[in-house]
Enzyme design. Structure first.
Site, short mmCIF file in Angstrom:
data_model
loop_
_atom_site.label_atom_id
_atom_site.label_comp_id
_atom_site.label_asym_id
_atom_site.label_seq_id
_atom_site.Cartn_x
_atom_site.Cartn_y
_atom_site.Cartn_z
N GLY A 1 5.36 3.23 4.92
CA GLY A 1 4.33 3.56 6.41
C GLY A 1 5.90 4.12 7.41
O GLY A 1 6.79 3.67 6.64
N SER A 2 5.76 4.31 8.77
CA SER A 2 6.98 4.69 9.60
C SER A 2 7.61 3.79 9.90
O SER A 2 9.23 3.92 10.00
CB SER A 2 5.71 5.69 11.02
OG SER A 2 5.35 5.20 11.29
N ILE B 1 0.64 -1.27 0.07
CA ILE B 1 -0.21 -0.44 0.06
C ILE B 1 0.83 1.51 0.24
O ILE B 1 0.80 2.42 -0.44
CB ILE B 1 -1.23 -0.13 1.28
CG1 ILE B 1 -1.77 -1.24 1.20
CG2 ILE B 1 -1.22 1.54 1.02
CD1 ILE B 1 -2.50 -1.99 2.15
N CYS B 2 2.14 1.75 0.64
CA CYS B 2 2.55 2.32 0.69
C CYS B 2 3.94 2.05 1.59
O CYS B 2 3.83 1.44 2.48
CB CYS B 2 1.93 3.19 1.80
SG CYS B 2 1.50 3.33 3.11
N LYS C 1 1.94 -4.49 8.61
CA LYS C 1 2.93 -3.87 8.81
C LYS C 1 4.56 -4.51 9.32
O LYS C 1 4.41 -4.77 10.03
CB LYS C 1 2.40 -2.13 10.46
CG LYS C 1 1.27 -1.54 9.94
CD LYS C 1 1.53 -0.49 10.40
CE LYS C 1 0.49 0.69 10.44
NZ LYS C 1 0.47 1.64 11.25
N GLY D 1 7.85 0.84 8.17
CA GLY D 1 8.48 -0.25 7.16
C GLY D 1 7.37 0.43 6.02
O GLY D 1 6.07 0.47 6.26
N PRO D 2 6.83 -0.96 5.25
CA PRO D 2 6.37 -1.15 3.71
C PRO D 2 5.15 -1.72 4.31
O PRO D 2 5.14 -2.97 5.61
CB PRO D 2 6.63 -2.71 2.95
CG PRO D 2 7.66 -2.84 3.47
CD PRO D 2 8.60 -2.26 4.72
N ILE D 3 3.54 -0.53 4.11
CA ILE D 3 2.39 -1.53 4.53
C ILE D 3 2.22 -2.35 3.48
O ILE D 3 1.60 -1.71 2.67
CB ILE D 3 1.61 -0.49 4.99
CG1 ILE D 3 2.39 0.14 6.49
CG2 ILE D 3 0.08 -0.84 5.61
CD1 ILE D 3 1.67 1.50 7.16
N ASP E 1 -2.30 13.93 14.82
CA ASP E 1 -1.90 13.89 13.58
C ASP E 1 -3.82 13.70 13.17
O ASP E 1 -3.85 12.95 12.42
CB ASP E 1 -0.94 12.49 12.88
CG ASP E 1 -0.56 13.51 11.51
OD1 ASP E 1 -1.60 14.20 11.44
OD2 ASP E 1 -0.28 12.74 10.67
N1 ATP Z 1 -5.96 -1.47 8.40
C1 ATP Z 1 -5.81 -0.45 7.03
N2 ATP Z 1 -6.57 -1.27 6.38
C2 ATP Z 1 -6.34 -0.53 5.24
N3 ATP Z 1 -5.53 0.62 4.78
C3 ATP Z 1 -4.06 1.04 5.75
C4 ATP Z 1 -4.49 0.51 7.10
N4 ATP Z 1 -3.54 0.67 7.83
C5 ATP Z 1 -2.85 1.86 7.56
N5 ATP Z 1 -3.50 1.58 5.88
C6 ATP Z 1 -2.63 2.49 4.49
O1 ATP Z 1 -1.56 2.91 5.60
C7 ATP Z 1 -1.75 4.87 5.53
C8 ATP Z 1 -0.88 4.53 6.48
O2 ATP Z 1 -0.98 4.39 7.65
P1 ATP Z 1 -0.68 4.02 9.28
O3 ATP Z 1 -0.70 6.06 9.02
O4 ATP Z 1 -1.29 4.09 10.31
O5 ATP Z 1 0.83 4.30 8.96
P2 ATP Z 1 2.39 4.14 9.55
O6 ATP Z 1 3.04 5.52 9.08
O7 ATP Z 1 3.11 3.31 10.43
O8 ATP Z 1 2.04 5.72 11.08
P3 ATP Z 1 1.73 5.18 12.54
O9 ATP Z 1 3.75 5.48 12.82
O10 ATP Z 1 1.34 6.51 13.02
O11 ATP Z 1 0.75 4.42 12.87
C9 ATP Z 1 -2.90 4.86 5.87
O12 ATP Z 1 -3.20 6.10 5.29
C10 ATP Z 1 -3.88 3.91 5.00
O13 ATP Z 1 -3.72 4.50 2.74
#
Ligand code: ATP
EC number: 2.7.10.2
Length: 422
Positions: A123-124, A120-121, A147, A126-128, A251
């Site tokens: 994240g903070s 998906i992207c 995550k 690593g890969p989500i 946030d």
């Molecule tokens: N449970 C989920 N279902 C669908 N998409 C998700 C989910 N969790 C995260 N995402 C996708 O990933 C993006 C980033 O998520 P998120 O902000 O929770 O991750 P992060 O970068 O690890 O931040 P943080 O450390 O603040 O949680 C979200 O905007 C969303 O598009």
């Protein structure tokens, strides 16, 4: 004693005796002091060297050695060419992982995670990833979000990641917070397993509403004022839940609100709430776009739940304008000066006076002047009763993500949009 006796023994007229006695004083006392000083110096040096040696023996990030990627998840098979495994196999790290029994009952057997569907992207941590999880019924795999902790990861990062999972565990369940399904932390690579809120974040949802899309996967892309209140109320319920635990989100933004097909909203992006949990405050290491921040945060003062309340109407206004950037006429760097002149966001034509009144109360400069999440929710609940449930909010222009990012003051990469792919 000896010296006193000598002094007493010298007659004042015996000059030689007095001089000898002073020589004795001048030599013995400094020698004594120098010896003490040298002994102390030696002890300090010895302690210092001993501490250095112990630190070298302690496991640290540089001690982490590579291991082959996990075979359980077919990340490469998903066509991404890389792997998401941590190159890590280190006795000390394994011991460390073994020492987190609190997570034992959350473990998801890796063999249940069969297939990575997409990234998906980033994240903070690593890969989500979106992956399939076997539920026992082969015909009904369940989609989950993983995550992963990126490579290379040091002990501190591993610790932080595990702490984050425990934080989810501590929070427990709430309908409007993204739910933890489990984790894979008994060996590397490490995964946090979350429920999949399949329709993604509110910002993408709003941008899709601007298109001619009517429904997709059961989700209606037509928004009314009533639905705006409905989603706003759910975000506030999540904030109330955090407040009850003496936390705040830090946030609140459309990109951190995930939407389900029945328009259930779930707050994600709990990184700063975790900082509040562990340190009692948020540090400035994570950069939040300026245009979303409450004045006290722009001024780098301590913030609390009422900073979330300030940011929540920013979400509502983005909502009502179906995903337009906040303060479009103000350059991001000038936002503080703008707010210091007590200027607030203008009322968009699609925003009723009732809704704008609610927003204005949240944009009060003084924290104490703003409503609490509960007070705000109650106001929304009153407003919902008379809200329009027929007229669909319409903003004709499509969004150019690069332009949006420039006006909003955010990095375009932070917009995890699949909007352009629709
Ligand atoms: N449970 C989920 N279902 C669908 N998409 C998700 C989910 N969790 C995260 N995402 C996708 O990933 C993006 C980033 O998520 P998120 O902000 O929770 O991750 P992060 O970068 O690890 O931040 P943080 O450390 O603040 O949680 C979200 O905007 C969303 O598009």
């Amino acid at each position: 004693m000896g010296m006193t006796r000598t002094l007493l023994e010298c007659s004042l007229s015996d000059k030689l005796c007095v001089i000898q006695e002073k020589q004795y004083e001048v030599i013995i006392v400094p020698t004594f002091l120098v010896t003490i000083f040298l002994i102390l110096l030696g002890v300090i040096l010895w302690l210092f060297i001993r501490e250095q040696r112990t630190q070298q023996q302690r496991p640290g990030p540089r001690d982490i050695a590579p291991v082959p990627p996990s075979r359980d998840l077919s990340w490469e098979a998903a066509g991404h060419g890389g792997n998401v495994a941590l190159p890590l196999k280190e006795t000390s790290v394994e011991n460390f992982l073994g020492a987190t029994p609190a997570l034992a009952k959350l473990q998801v057997p890796r063999e249940q995670l069969s297939e990575v569907l997409e990234q998906i992207c980033n994240g903070s941590y690593g890969p989500i990833l979106r992956a399939n999880m076997n539920t026992g019924d082969a015909s009904k795999p369940k989609s989950v979000i993983l995550k992963a902790l990126k490579e290379p990861a040091g002990l501190h990062e591993v610790q932080d990641f595990l702490g984050r999972i425990q934080f989810h565990q501590y929070l427990g369940k709430h309908k409007n917070l993204v739910q933890l399904e489990g984790c894979c932390t008994e060996q590397l690579p490490l995964y946090m397993v979350l429920e999949d809120v399949a329709h993604g974040d509110l910002l993408n949802f709003l941008w899709t509403c601007r298109r001619d899309v009517m429904t997709m996967d059961g989700l209606l892309y037509d928004l009314t004022e009533k639905q705006v209140y409905h989603i706003g109320k759910q975000v506030l319920l999540a904030l109330e839940f955090l407040q009850d635990k003496h936390l705040f989100h830090g946030d609140v933004a459309a990109r951190n609100i995930l939407i389900q097909s029945d328009l259930t909203a779930k707050l994600c992006g709990l990184g700063l709430a975790y900082e509040v949990y562990t340190r009692g405050a948020i540090s400035s290491t994570q950069t939040i776009p300026l245009k979303w921040l409450a004045p006290e945060r722009l001024l780098l003062k301590p913030a609390g739940i009422r900073a979330d309340v300030y940011e929540d109407p920013t979400v509502l206004i983005i909502f009502i304008t179906t995903g337009a950037p906040p303060y479009p006429e103000v350059p991001p760097a000038s936002i503080l000066q703008h707010l210091q002149k007590r200027k607030i966001m203008k009322r968009p034509s699609s925003c009723t006076r009732t809704m704008y009144g609610i927003m204005k109360s949240c944009w009060c400069w003084r924290e104490a002047g703003r409503p609490s999440p509960r007070e705000l929710r109650l106001r929304l609940e009153v407003a919902i009763k008379t809200a329009d449930d027929k007229a669909v909010l319409q903003v004709p222009e499509l969004v150019v993500p690069e332009l949006y990012a420039a006006v909003a003051g955010i990095r375009v990469e932070s917009l995890f949009y699949n909007y352009s792919m629709l």
